[in-house]
Design an enzyme around this catalytic site. Structure first.
Site, PDB file in Angstrom:
ATOM      1  N   GLN A  18      27.245  38.530  40.547  1.00 56.32           N
ATOM      2  CA  GLN A  18      26.114  37.729  40.068  1.00 56.32           C
ATOM      3  C   GLN A  18      26.445  37.174  38.684  1.00 56.32           C
ATOM      4  O   GLN A  18      25.736  36.317  38.169  1.00 56.32           O
ATOM      5  CB  GLN A  18      24.838  38.577  39.974  1.00 56.32           C
ATOM      6  CG  GLN A  18      24.352  39.118  41.308  1.00 56.32           C
ATOM      7  CD  GLN A  18      23.216  40.089  41.122  1.00 56.32           C
ATOM      8  OE1 GLN A  18      22.054  39.694  40.959  1.00 56.32           O
ATOM      9  NE2 GLN A  18      23.532  41.372  41.117  1.00 56.32           N
ATOM     10  N   ASN A  19      27.506  37.703  38.085  1.00 52.07           N
ATOM     11  CA  ASN A  19      27.856  37.315  36.716  1.00 52.07           C
ATOM     12  C   ASN A  19      28.504  35.936  36.701  1.00 52.07           C
ATOM     13  O   ASN A  19      29.217  35.557  37.637  1.00 52.07           O
ATOM     14  CB  ASN A  19      28.810  38.347  36.101  1.00 52.07           C
ATOM     15  CG  ASN A  19      28.174  39.730  36.034  1.00 52.07           C
ATOM     16  OD1 ASN A  19      26.937  39.845  36.099  1.00 52.07           O
ATOM     17  ND2 ASN A  19      28.986  40.762  35.947  1.00 52.07           N
ATOM     18  N   HIS A  42      26.039  33.196  41.324  1.00 48.22           N
ATOM     19  CA  HIS A  42      25.136  32.468  40.433  1.00 48.22           C
ATOM     20  C   HIS A  42      25.857  31.449  39.565  1.00 48.22           C
ATOM     21  O   HIS A  42      25.325  30.988  38.568  1.00 48.22           O
ATOM     22  CB  HIS A  42      24.353  33.465  39.552  1.00 48.22           C
ATOM     23  CG  HIS A  42      23.446  34.337  40.358  1.00 48.22           C
ATOM     24  ND1 HIS A  42      22.923  35.514  39.877  1.00 48.22           N
ATOM     25  CD2 HIS A  42      22.981  34.223  41.631  1.00 48.22           C
ATOM     26  CE1 HIS A  42      22.164  36.067  40.802  1.00 48.22           C
ATOM     27  NE2 HIS A  42      22.190  35.311  41.895  1.00 48.22           N
ATOM     28  N   GLY A  55      26.294  47.964  38.185  1.00 51.65           N
ATOM     29  CA  GLY A  55      25.643  47.320  37.038  1.00 51.65           C
ATOM     30  C   GLY A  55      24.695  46.202  37.380  1.00 51.65           C
ATOM     31  O   GLY A  55      24.751  45.122  36.779  1.00 51.65           O
TER      32      GLY A  55
HETATM   33  N1  APR Z   1      27.515  49.930  32.949  1.00 57.45           N
HETATM   34  C1  APR Z   1      26.932  49.721  34.156  1.00 57.45           C
HETATM   35  N2  APR Z   1      25.672  49.255  34.295  1.00 57.45           N
HETATM   36  C2  APR Z   1      24.994  48.995  33.161  1.00 57.45           C
HETATM   37  C3  APR Z   1      25.525  49.178  31.874  1.00 57.45           C
HETATM   38  C4  APR Z   1      26.854  49.671  31.793  1.00 57.45           C
HETATM   39  N3  APR Z   1      27.453  49.892  30.607  1.00 57.45           N
HETATM   40  N4  APR Z   1      24.569  48.827  30.947  1.00 57.45           N
HETATM   41  C5  APR Z   1      23.492  48.421  31.661  1.00 57.45           C
HETATM   42  N5  APR Z   1      23.742  48.537  32.977  1.00 57.45           N
HETATM   43  C6  APR Z   1      22.858  48.219  34.112  1.00 57.45           C
HETATM   44  C7  APR Z   1      21.373  48.349  33.842  1.00 57.45           C
HETATM   45  O1  APR Z   1      20.954  49.701  34.017  1.00 57.45           O
HETATM   46  C8  APR Z   1      20.809  47.431  34.920  1.00 57.45           C
HETATM   47  O2  APR Z   1      20.640  48.118  36.147  1.00 57.45           O
HETATM   48  O3  APR Z   1      23.061  46.867  34.438  1.00 57.45           O
HETATM   49  C9  APR Z   1      21.894  46.362  35.077  1.00 57.45           C
HETATM   50  C10 APR Z   1      21.536  45.057  34.418  1.00 57.45           C
HETATM   51  O4  APR Z   1      20.444  44.512  35.129  1.00 57.45           O
HETATM   52  P1  APR Z   1      20.033  43.007  34.818  1.00 57.45           P
HETATM   53  O5  APR Z   1      20.023  42.797  33.344  1.00 57.45           O
HETATM   54  O6  APR Z   1      18.807  42.734  35.632  1.00 57.45           O
HETATM   55  O7  APR Z   1      21.277  42.159  35.375  1.00 57.45           O
HETATM   56  P2  APR Z   1      21.535  41.699  36.863  1.00 57.45           P
HETATM   57  O8  APR Z   1      21.046  42.736  37.839  1.00 57.45           O
HETATM   58  O9  APR Z   1      22.951  41.308  36.932  1.00 57.45           O
HETATM   59  O10 APR Z   1      20.601  40.378  36.981  1.00 57.45           O
HETATM   60  C11 APR Z   1      20.712  39.645  38.166  1.00 57.45           C
HETATM   61  O11 APR Z   1      19.266  37.957  37.234  1.00 57.45           O
HETATM   62  O12 APR Z   1      18.635  36.654  35.481  1.00 57.45           O
HETATM   63  C12 APR Z   1      19.350  36.657  36.640  1.00 57.45           C
HETATM   64  O13 APR Z   1      21.114  35.237  37.152  1.00 57.45           O
HETATM   65  C13 APR Z   1      20.794  36.360  36.389  1.00 57.45           C
HETATM   66  O14 APR Z   1      22.696  37.201  37.608  1.00 57.45           O
HETATM   67  C14 APR Z   1      21.514  37.585  36.920  1.00 57.45           C
HETATM   68  C15 APR Z   1      20.502  38.187  37.871  1.00 57.45           C
END
Ligand code: APR
Length: 229
Positions: free
Chosen positions: A88-89, A106, A174
């Site tokens: 998703q990154n 994304h 993550g």
């Molecule tokens: N290692 C692993 N996971 C981690 C770490 C780490 N060091 N630090 C934080 N996390 C976890 C958090 O606990 C959380 O579950 O990473 C996750 C981040 O969640 P989000 O910020 O919601 O990111 P993501 O799930 O990738 O968001 C999905 O939302 O805004 C849109 O397009 C954007 O691709 C993104 C999508």
């Protein structure tokens, strides 16, 4: 001898230890920026200059970041597994770590595309990271970030679902599993296929998932220990 297929679905937490902000953790990007202003189709139509500058800022951060041990650990698994990363990154840290197969759901931060001919996609270089509403491609057309905004379709979800359905091992790293269709990939994994979820603060998942409640760097180290033959 055919290698088993390892499919890994990553979110912002994969890049957190590279210094790149997640979205929904406290202090995350969506605490700092109104998501619908900077990352939605309506927001881009309303104020394209704001959206261009939001992604310009993130590109400048990205070029200063490096892949972390978690990204590198996933590359190490390629010696024993036919490995596919679905992310998703929008950063390019999986590619810079050496991952062979990376599918972006994304979009990609280092790319922009023509507004008139979306198939014309351009890779930005370190010396040329910024775009504005006045930026033109070689055909004289305006460009936009090569990002899937909220309210837009996720063109790569079909190949991603296919990969998940073919996985012999499935790993989630993550992600808060808050955004669809990415969050649905888990449900396309065949029954009986081992599933791991690496996250220090994991979202609720079915009990057949093995949760490694730790950051990506530690979790991937543990995963390599568990998956190496
Ligand atoms: N290692 C692993 N996971 C981690 C770490 C780490 N060091 N630090 C934080 N996390 C976890 C958090 O606990 C959380 O579950 O990473 C996750 C981040 O969640 P989000 O910020 O919601 O990111 P993501 O799930 O990738 O968001 C999905 O939302 O805004 C849109 O397009 C954007 O691709 C993104 C999508």
């Amino acid at each position: 001898m055919k290698k088993p297929k390892l499919v890994i679905s990553t979110g912002a937490g994969m890049s957190a230890e590279s210094g790149i902000s997640t979205f929904r953790d406290s202090g995350g990007l969506w605490d700092k920026y109104p998501v619908m202003d900077v990352a939605s189709a309506d927001g881009f139509a309303r104020n394209p200059e704001l959206v261009h500058s939001f992604y310009n800022t993130r590109r400048h951060e990205l070029v200063k970041a490096q892949p972390n041990a978690g990204h590198r650990g996933l590359v190490e698994l390629e010696q024993w597994y036919d490995t596919y990363v679905i992310t998703q990154n929008v950063d390019n840290l999986h590619e810079r770590a050496g991952s062979e197969h990376v599918l972006h759901l994304h979009g990609e931060l280092m790319k922009v595309r023509s507004m008139k001919h979306p198939e014309r996609v351009y890779e930005l270089s370190e010396g040329n990271l910024d775009t504005t509403v006045d930026t033109r491609d070689e055909y004289g057309d305006a460009v936009r970030p090569h990002i899937v905004f909220f309210q837009e379709a996720v063109p790569n979800i079909e190949p991603a679902i296919e990969l998940a359905s073919e996985a012999d091992v499935f790993v989630v790293i993550g992600t808060s599993l808050a955004v669809y269709p990415a969050a649905s990939l888990l449900h396309y994994v065949r029954r009986g296929v081992p599933v791991y979820y690496i996250d220090p603060n994991p979202a609720p998942v079915p009990d057949y998932v093995t949760v490694l409640r730790m950051p990506a760097t530690k979790g991937v180290e543990e995963l390599v220990r568990l998956l190496r033959p």
